[in-house]
Scaffold this motif. Sequence first.
Motif, PDB file in Angstrom:
ATOM      1  N   ARG A 109       2.504  -4.803  -8.784  1.00 46.82           N
ATOM      2  CA  ARG A 109       1.193  -5.273  -7.360  1.00 46.82           C
ATOM      3  C   ARG A 109       1.663  -6.393  -7.165  1.00 46.82           C
ATOM      4  O   ARG A 109       2.293  -6.454  -5.792  1.00 46.82           O
ATOM      5  CB  ARG A 109       0.033  -4.782  -8.611  1.00 46.82           C
ATOM      6  N   SER A 143       5.029  -6.506   0.793  1.00 47.85           N
ATOM      7  CA  SER A 143       3.812  -6.236   1.962  1.00 47.85           C
ATOM      8  C   SER A 143       3.518  -7.138   3.468  1.00 47.85           C
ATOM      9  O   SER A 143       3.647  -6.981   4.108  1.00 47.85           O
ATOM     10  CB  SER A 143       2.231  -5.335   1.601  1.00 47.85           C
ATOM     11  N   ASP A 172      -0.609   0.646  10.655  1.00 47.82           N
ATOM     12  CA  ASP A 172      -2.182   0.510   9.752  1.00 47.82           C
ATOM     13  C   ASP A 172      -2.377   0.160  10.676  1.00 47.82           C
ATOM     14  O   ASP A 172      -3.697   0.489  11.223  1.00 47.82           O
ATOM     15  CB  ASP A 172      -2.037   0.672   8.369  1.00 47.82           C
ATOM     16  N   ARG A 198      -9.813  -3.073   3.856  1.00 45.23           N
ATOM     17  CA  ARG A 198      -9.896  -1.286   2.642  1.00 45.23           C
ATOM     18  C   ARG A 198     -10.994  -1.104   2.838  1.00 45.23           C
ATOM     19  O   ARG A 198     -11.492  -0.195   2.008  1.00 45.23           O
ATOM     20  CB  ARG A 198      -9.200  -2.143   1.538  1.00 45.23           C
ATOM     21  N   GLU A 204      -9.091   2.173   3.788  1.00 49.26           N
ATOM     22  CA  GLU A 204      -9.468   1.751   2.079  1.00 49.26           C
ATOM     23  C   GLU A 204      -7.197   2.147   1.132  1.00 49.26           C
ATOM     24  O   GLU A 204      -7.777   0.866   0.478  1.00 49.26           O
ATOM     25  CB  GLU A 204      -9.836   3.147   1.064  1.00 49.26           C
ATOM     26  N   GLY A 205      -6.254   2.604   1.663  1.00 51.39           N
ATOM     27  CA  GLY A 205      -5.741   2.210   1.177  1.00 51.39           C
ATOM     28  C   GLY A 205      -4.873   1.351   1.773  1.00 51.39           C
ATOM     29  O   GLY A 205      -3.400   1.730   1.216  1.00 51.39           O
ATOM     30  N   PHE A 206      -5.085   0.124   2.469  1.00 49.71           N
ATOM     31  CA  PHE A 206      -4.301   0.356   3.338  1.00 49.71           C
ATOM     32  C   PHE A 206      -3.023  -0.881   2.201  1.00 49.71           C
ATOM     33  O   PHE A 206      -3.915  -1.783   1.234  1.00 49.71           O
ATOM     34  CB  PHE A 206      -4.797  -1.322   4.401  1.00 49.71           C
ATOM     35  N   ARG A 223      -1.790  -0.839  -0.299  1.00 54.46           N
ATOM     36  CA  ARG A 223      -2.381  -0.599  -1.939  1.00 54.46           C
ATOM     37  C   ARG A 223      -0.838  -0.093  -2.075  1.00 54.46           C
ATOM     38  O   ARG A 223      -0.423  -0.009  -2.199  1.00 54.46           O
ATOM     39  CB  ARG A 223      -3.195   1.070  -1.745  1.00 54.46           C
ATOM     40  N   THR A 224      -1.278  -0.784  -3.761  1.00 58.21           N
ATOM     41  CA  THR A 224       0.298  -0.594  -4.220  1.00 58.21           C
ATOM     42  C   THR A 224      -0.330   0.771  -5.174  1.00 58.21           C
ATOM     43  O   THR A 224      -0.957   1.308  -5.526  1.00 58.21           O
ATOM     44  CB  THR A 224       0.056  -1.734  -5.488  1.00 58.21           C
ATOM     45  N   THR A 225       0.998   0.612  -6.222  1.00 62.18           N
ATOM     46  CA  THR A 225       0.543   2.857  -7.278  1.00 62.18           C
ATOM     47  C   THR A 225       0.647   2.254  -8.263  1.00 62.18           C
ATOM     48  O   THR A 225       0.491   1.002  -8.645  1.00 62.18           O
ATOM     49  CB  THR A 225       2.066   2.897  -7.208  1.00 62.18           C
ATOM     50  N   GLU A 226      -0.090   3.186  -9.164  1.00 55.65           N
ATOM     51  CA  GLU A 226      -0.276   2.735 -10.689  1.00 55.65           C
ATOM     52  C   GLU A 226       0.922   3.335 -11.311  1.00 55.65           C
ATOM     53  O   GLU A 226       2.110   3.839 -10.942  1.00 55.65           O
ATOM     54  CB  GLU A 226      -1.337   4.174 -10.757  1.00 55.65           C
ATOM     55  N   ASP A 286       2.652   6.245 -10.871  1.00 55.10           N
ATOM     56  CA  ASP A 286       3.896   6.330  -9.381  1.00 55.10           C
ATOM     57  C   ASP A 286       4.904   5.782  -9.961  1.00 55.10           C
ATOM     58  O   ASP A 286       5.636   6.293  -9.146  1.00 55.10           O
ATOM     59  CB  ASP A 286       3.115   5.880  -8.337  1.00 55.10           C
TER      60      ASP A 286
END
Length: 181
Positions: free
Chosen positions: A18, A25, A34, A97, A103-105, A107-110, A113
């Motif tokens: 993150r 980013s 976006d 967001r 909401e996914g602006f 957004r990092t991965t889990e 992912d």
Amino acid sequence: FLLARAGRPERAVEAIERGLACELSVVAGRGAVDLAALEQLDPVLVRRYRQARERYRSLVAETPAAPPGGPGMGFAPVSGAQAAAEREVRTVIGEIRAIPGFEGFLRTTELADIVRAADGVPLAYLVNAPWGSYVLVVRPAPDAQGAADDPPAVRAVPVPEVSSTSIVRLLTLDPDEAGAG
């Protein structure tokens, strides 16, 4: 380091990613598409985001390569202005967001992912602090079939003899100096 030490290596890996993703980013300008859509809804918020991002970028660019007192004195501290700029970027991203559809602006991965993106290749992260280090080894789920319910495996391997202090010493070691080695 503290998440690994607390027995939460999965969260440690996600925190690292993150941080890297947020930095990338902001610096690379990810989210431009976006922003173009958001500008139609809230141009003031887009302007605030761009100003916060530019302030953060400029402060990061001003950070000295070596800490005061020379490279052997530890890591350069993050300035109060840089920390405030980072908080402002995070605040504006949170506001973006909160808007439906965004909401996914940035957004990092889990963890799942991250493992999927590695395409079966194990990953290793070195996290360190003055108290020691951990190597976080990330592998796909033990089930070779990759069942959706199987979480990836993360193992935290303590390496107490390697600390952030010893790494700084290693990086600043002069190989031509007598007695080095």
